[in-house]
Structure formats: C-alpha cells, structure tokens
Design a protein around this motif. Structure first.
Motif, PDB file in Angstrom:
ATOM      1  N   LYS A  19       0.817  -1.216   0.000  1.00  0.00           N
ATOM      2  CA  LYS A  19       0.000   0.000   0.000  1.00  0.00           C
ATOM      3  C   LYS A  19       0.851   1.267   0.000  1.00  0.00           C
ATOM      4  N   GLU A  21       1.874   2.838   2.535  1.00  0.00           N
ATOM      5  CA  GLU A  21       1.419   3.704   3.624  1.00  0.00           C
ATOM      6  C   GLU A  21       2.166   3.379   4.912  1.00  0.00           C
ATOM      7  N   ASN A 199      -2.205  -1.525  -8.333  1.00  0.00           N
ATOM      8  CA  ASN A 199      -2.235  -0.964  -6.977  1.00  0.00           C
ATOM      9  C   ASN A 199      -1.592  -1.872  -5.938  1.00  0.00           C
TER      10      ASN A 199
END
Length: 294
Positions: A19, A21, A199
């Motif tokens: 991700k 993040e 993604n």
C-alpha cells in the motif's frame, strides 16, 4: 532452555510494501505458553500464528480471515525465529507488516532494543521425526531429522546476476545476524511496474528491495552478499517455518522453494504426529540447538 518473551514493549513505524502507507508496529511481552499472537489494532482482530491462519501465499505469507489479514510476515518472523521468542503480541494498525529495508535486520535491532526475558517454563520445539517433502515439478521443499537446525537453499534464474546460487546455513542467532538477516528481498523492474498498475507494491523502492532489470542490479550500492538472493530465500524459509508455531529442530532443504511450498510443508508436517514431536528443549539428548541461541 527457558521460554522467551520481551523485557519491554517496543514500537516502530515503517512503510508497507504493497500500500505504500505508514504502518505502526508494536511488540509486547506475553505470558508463558501464549505463543505469537498478531493483532490488527484498527480492526480489534486477533490472529494466532498457525498454518490454519494462512490465507494467501502468492507473493508473501498472509494470515487472517474474511474479516481482515496481515501480509508479508515472513521477514519479521525470521528474526523472531533467530532470537527464539516464544510468547509475544505483535500489533499493527494496517493490513501488512512494515517492509523496513527489505531484510530482517531492522527487526533484529527492534528485538534487541526490547531485550530478551527468559520465563519460568521450558521452551517447546518441533522435532522432525521423519522426512517430509512437498514437490511441484522440479521444485521442492523438505524437512529431515537432524540434531541441529540447518538450511540448504538453491535457486536458479535465467538472469546474468542471479544464475544458479546456493547457500548452506547452520543456524545460530549470531550467524543469522551476520550471514542472513541483511539479505534483501528482490524484484524485477518489469514485474514491479505491472504490480503497481494493479495498486500493489506501491511502497517498493530501491531502499527496501534489490531491483533488477534484464541485465543488472539497479541499486547504486550493489549487493550486500555475492549470493544475496539465495540468502534471502533462507531468510524467507525461516520465517515461513515459524508459522508452525515453534522453532523447528531439523534440516530444511529446497530447490526453487516458495512461500506456497513452505506453507504446504508446515501443513504436511503438522498433519501427522508420526512426522514430529513437540518436545521441551531439556528433553533433547543434544544440547546443540539450545546453544545456538546463546
């Protein structure tokens, strides 16, 4: 040899590989016979470390269920294996472990910061009693009875930098830190580009992986070991073997093994009591295994 937990809680923040993040990781001590418990803080969800908890092995070892999951646990678990931690709570606030530098060395440093606390109960380990093997074509992983923990891994890639590599590793905590822990995960630029279009691998950089094009290593600093790729495969295998819930006393051998084959191997090992014993370290005739954690 006594069971081990941490002397104190520690935490760190790192980037998630897929991700991209920030992920907060917190490690906390637990009582004897608690095992390694993962906890998704954002979901208030507890996941016990066991082959039964594994839900995906395509790109990493992933544990969880339909409510949530934690991905890429193997690099962290290889450090846990190396330090012989039996009881610990592993708390994350997202769906993956932080990737750190793509190896296990940051997790080793985190465990050393926490310190090791020996508990008032004997350590239990899985002792391999008879050969267990999983094979798919020419690829295989196997566990053999042995008086110490050893790992043999061979890989073969049609790439000028990797080619045919192998590594033999006789386990000890000290040797792990010096010979295995710093070996990074690796990926091919063309594959990363595709994954990012889906993604995935959004956090992948040359700071947390070895990048390869069709001809060379893309990292300006180069490799940490001549056979870093084979060493990282041993790192992965150690983490995947700990999914069984305990350190394993035996010899691991593989050609072109993967997270999926490792998962099938631990599942097959535990599926039949003829394959293994769960024993206290004091019961072992050989003290070699206990000394390896000194």
């Amino acid at each position: 040899m006594q069971q081990r937990t941490l002397k104190k809680a520690v935490e760190v923040v790192g980037i998630g590989l897929h991700k991209g993040e920030p992920i907060k990781l917190r490690l906390e001590p637990l009582d004897v016979d608690s095992g390694i418990i993962f906890y998704r803080e954002d979901l208030a969800m507890r996941i016990l470390l066991s082959p039964d908890s594994v839900i995906d092995t395509r790109m990493a070892t992933v544990i969880g269920n339909e409510k949530g999951y934690i991905s890429t646990i193997e690099h962290f678990l290889s450090a846990v294996y190396a330090y012989g931690i039996d009881n610990m709570r592993v708390i994350v606030d997202g769906n993956e472990m932080p990737i750190m530098d793509g190896s296990s060395i940051s997790f080793c440093l985190l465990l050393e910061e926490a310190g090791i606390h020996e508990q008032d109960a004997l350590k239990k380990i899985i002792r391999v009693k008879q050969p267990v093997e999983v094979r798919e074509g020419d690829k295989f992983v196997r566990l053999l009875p042995h008086e110490s923990a050893e790992f043999d891994f061979r890989i073969k890639f049609d790439h000028p930098v990797i080619g045919d590599q192998k590594e033999h590793f006789e386990f000890s905590t000290k040797a792990f830190v010096e010979e295995i822990a710093r070996a990074r995960t690796f990926g091919f630029a063309k594959d990363i580009q595709y994954l990012q279009s889906q993604n995935l691998a959004l956090g992948a950089t040359l700071q947390n992986a070895i990048g390869l094009d069709d001809h060379k290593v893309l990292n300006p600093e180069g490799l940490r070991f001549e056979n870093e790729f084979a060493r990282h495969k041993i790192l992965d295998a150690m983490g995947d073997m700990l999914v069984a819930g305990h350190n394993i006393l035996g010899k691991y051998e593989s050609f072109a093994g993967s997270h999926d084959l490792n998962y099938k191997l631990t599942s097959k090992l535990l599926s039949d009591s003829k394959n293994y014993d769960l024993v206290e370290v004091e019961e072992l005739q050989s003290r070699t295994f206990a000394k390896s954690f000194a």
